[in-house]
Design a protein around this motif. Structure first.
Motif, short mmCIF file in Angstrom:
data_model
loop_
_atom_site.label_atom_id
_atom_site.label_comp_id
_atom_site.label_asym_id
_atom_site.label_seq_id
_atom_site.Cartn_x
_atom_site.Cartn_y
_atom_site.Cartn_z
N THR A 191 34.27 28.22 -1.38
CA THR A 191 33.55 29.31 -0.76
C THR A 191 34.48 30.48 -0.50
O THR A 191 35.71 30.32 -0.51
N GLN A 192 33.91 31.63 -0.25
CA GLN A 192 34.73 32.82 -0.01
C GLN A 192 35.05 32.97 1.46
O GLN A 192 34.31 32.48 2.35
N MET A 193 36.14 33.64 1.71
CA MET A 193 36.53 33.97 3.10
C MET A 193 35.38 34.68 3.80
O MET A 193 34.69 35.51 3.20
N GLY A 194 35.20 34.34 5.05
CA GLY A 194 34.18 35.00 5.86
C GLY A 194 32.83 34.31 5.85
O GLY A 194 31.99 34.59 6.72
N ASN A 195 32.63 33.41 4.90
CA ASN A 195 31.36 32.69 4.84
C ASN A 195 31.27 31.63 5.94
O ASN A 195 32.26 31.24 6.54
N ASP A 196 30.02 31.15 6.16
CA ASP A 196 29.76 30.04 7.08
C ASP A 196 29.30 28.86 6.25
O ASP A 196 28.46 29.01 5.36
N LYS A 197 29.85 27.68 6.56
CA LYS A 197 29.47 26.49 5.80
C LYS A 197 29.34 25.29 6.73
O LYS A 197 29.93 25.26 7.82
N SER A 198 28.61 24.28 6.25
CA SER A 198 28.45 23.03 7.01
C SER A 198 28.78 21.83 6.14
O SER A 198 28.55 21.85 4.93
N ILE A 199 29.34 20.82 6.78
CA ILE A 199 29.58 19.53 6.15
C ILE A 199 28.80 18.49 6.95
O ILE A 199 28.88 18.48 8.19
N LYS A 200 28.06 17.65 6.23
CA LYS A 200 27.23 16.66 6.93
C LYS A 200 27.85 15.28 6.83
O LYS A 200 28.51 14.95 5.85
N CYS A 201 27.62 14.48 7.85
CA CYS A 201 28.14 13.12 7.87
C CYS A 201 27.11 12.19 8.49
O CYS A 201 26.52 12.50 9.53
N GLU A 202 26.93 11.04 7.85
CA GLU A 202 26.00 10.03 8.34
C GLU A 202 26.64 8.66 8.22
O GLU A 202 27.30 8.37 7.22
N GLN A 203 26.45 7.82 9.23
CA GLN A 203 26.93 6.43 9.14
C GLN A 203 25.78 5.49 9.42
O GLN A 203 24.94 5.73 10.29
N ASN A 204 25.73 4.40 8.63
CA ASN A 204 24.66 3.42 8.77
C ASN A 204 25.18 2.09 9.32
O ASN A 204 24.60 1.03 9.05
N LEU A 205 26.27 2.17 10.09
CA LEU A 205 26.91 0.97 10.61
C LEU A 205 26.51 0.67 12.06
O LEU A 205 26.96 -0.33 12.62
N GLY A 206 25.74 1.55 12.66
CA GLY A 206 25.37 1.36 14.05
C GLY A 206 26.51 1.63 15.02
O GLY A 206 26.47 1.19 16.17
N HIS A 207 27.52 2.34 14.58
CA HIS A 207 28.68 2.62 15.44
C HIS A 207 28.36 3.64 16.51
O HIS A 207 27.49 4.50 16.35
N ASP A 208 29.15 3.55 17.61
CA ASP A 208 28.97 4.49 18.72
C ASP A 208 29.84 5.72 18.60
O ASP A 208 29.54 6.76 19.19
N THR A 209 30.96 5.58 17.90
CA THR A 209 31.94 6.66 17.85
C THR A 209 32.00 7.27 16.46
O THR A 209 32.05 6.55 15.47
N MET A 210 32.04 8.60 16.42
CA MET A 210 32.22 9.31 15.16
C MET A 210 33.30 10.36 15.33
O MET A 210 33.51 10.89 16.43
N TYR A 211 33.99 10.65 14.24
CA TYR A 211 35.15 11.54 14.26
C TYR A 211 35.09 12.55 13.11
O TYR A 211 34.50 12.28 12.07
N TRP A 212 35.81 13.66 13.32
CA TRP A 212 36.18 14.55 12.23
C TRP A 212 37.69 14.69 12.24
O TRP A 212 38.30 14.94 13.28
N TYR A 213 38.29 14.52 11.05
CA TYR A 213 39.72 14.71 10.85
C TYR A 213 39.92 15.77 9.77
O TYR A 213 39.13 15.88 8.84
N LYS A 214 41.03 16.50 9.91
CA LYS A 214 41.43 17.46 8.89
C LYS A 214 42.72 16.96 8.26
O LYS A 214 43.68 16.64 8.98
N GLN A 215 42.74 16.89 6.92
CA GLN A 215 43.96 16.49 6.22
C GLN A 215 44.48 17.68 5.44
O GLN A 215 43.82 18.16 4.52
N ASP A 216 45.66 18.14 5.82
CA ASP A 216 46.22 19.33 5.19
C ASP A 216 46.94 18.99 3.90
O ASP A 216 46.95 17.83 3.47
N SER A 217 47.56 19.98 3.30
CA SER A 217 48.20 19.79 1.99
C SER A 217 49.39 18.83 2.06
O SER A 217 49.78 18.25 1.05
N LYS A 218 49.94 18.64 3.25
CA LYS A 218 51.04 17.68 3.41
C LYS A 218 50.53 16.29 3.77
O LYS A 218 51.30 15.41 4.11
N LYS A 219 49.22 16.13 3.72
CA LYS A 219 48.55 14.84 3.93
C LYS A 219 48.47 14.43 5.40
O LYS A 219 48.08 13.30 5.69
N PHE A 220 48.86 15.32 6.31
CA PHE A 220 48.78 14.96 7.72
C PHE A 220 47.33 14.90 8.17
O PHE A 220 46.58 15.85 7.96
#
Lengths: 115, 114
Positions: free
Chosen positions: A13-42
């Motif tokens: 996408t281009q700079m300045g745009n707005d975007k969404s990422i969707k996530c769904e889990q079918n495991l019945g879990h209580d906790t959900m996370y978002w992580y960012k992995q940069d170019s150095k894999k952190f």
């Protein structure tokens, strides 16, 4: 049947745009996370939710807004995208509480490229 | 918040040999989980092994075993009989019992050479 699924897998996408990422889990879990992995894999935690309640918000710019409509979904909306937002974003889930077999299950990741 | 440190950015090992990846962590909690995850080039995150902090016995999973030293806050991964398919990034992770806060180390890139 995929345990944690996130869409899209790739997003360019281009700079300045707005975007969404969707996530769904079918495991019945209580906790959900978002992580960012940069170019150095952190892998840096961005947010975590327990039963739809925001638990962790790790100094993430306000342009990032998570939304958990129910326990099985955690979406990530990003406003005014910047070049530095380019990364792989992982959604994950786990079962809250002491559980002998607990582990975090991960989605396949979304590679976001901002041009 | 907890911190996890992996001091070896890269390691290599000959096929069939043994390699040990290091991990230390810092926490004030007494109960928690520790994990090693593998990330091959496909970028999928795969659980290698899990350790509950209250268990003194070190976890083992086939060729993978850990050396868990709770007092020293150390959690190393030993891979025996290394295989070419073990080539990947390896991440050490800490998960809190209280709220499932999960933190990762910076990762170690392991290359298994034929």
């Amino acid at each position: 049947d995929t345990a944690v699924s996130q869409t899209p897998k790739y997003l360019v996408t281009q700079m300045g745009n707005d975007k969404s990422i969707k996530c769904e889990q079918n495991l019945g879990h209580d906790t959900m996370y978002w992580y960012k992995q940069d170019s150095k894999k952190f892998l840096k935690i961005m947010f975590s939710y327990n039963n739809k309640e925001l638990i962790i918000n790790e100094t993430v710019p306000n342009r990032f807004s998570p939304k958990s409509p129910d326990k099985a979904h955690l979406n990530l909306h990003i406003n005014s995208l910047e070049l530095g937002d380019s990364a792989v974003y992982f959604c994950a889930s786990s079962q809250l509480g002491a559980n002998l077999n607990t582990e975090a299950f991960f989605g396949q990741g979304t590679r976001l490229t901002v041009v | 918040a907890q911190t996890v440190t992996q001091s070896q950015p890269e390691m290599s090992v000959q096929e069939a040999e043994t390699v040990t990846l290091s991990c230390t962590y810092d926490t004030s909690e007494s109960n928690y989980y520790l994990f090693w995850y593998k990330q091959p080039p496909s970028r999928q995150m795969i659980l290698v092994i899990r350790q509950e902090a209250y268990k003194q016995q070190n976890a083992t999973e086939n060729r993978f075993s850990v050396n868990f030293q709770k007092a020293a806050k150390s959690f190393s991964l030993k891979i025996s009989d290394s295989q070419l398919g073990d080539t990947a990034m390896y991440f050490c992770a800490f998960m809190s019992y209280n709220n499932n806060d999960m933190r990762f180390g910076a990762g170690t890139r392991l290359t298994v050479k034929p």
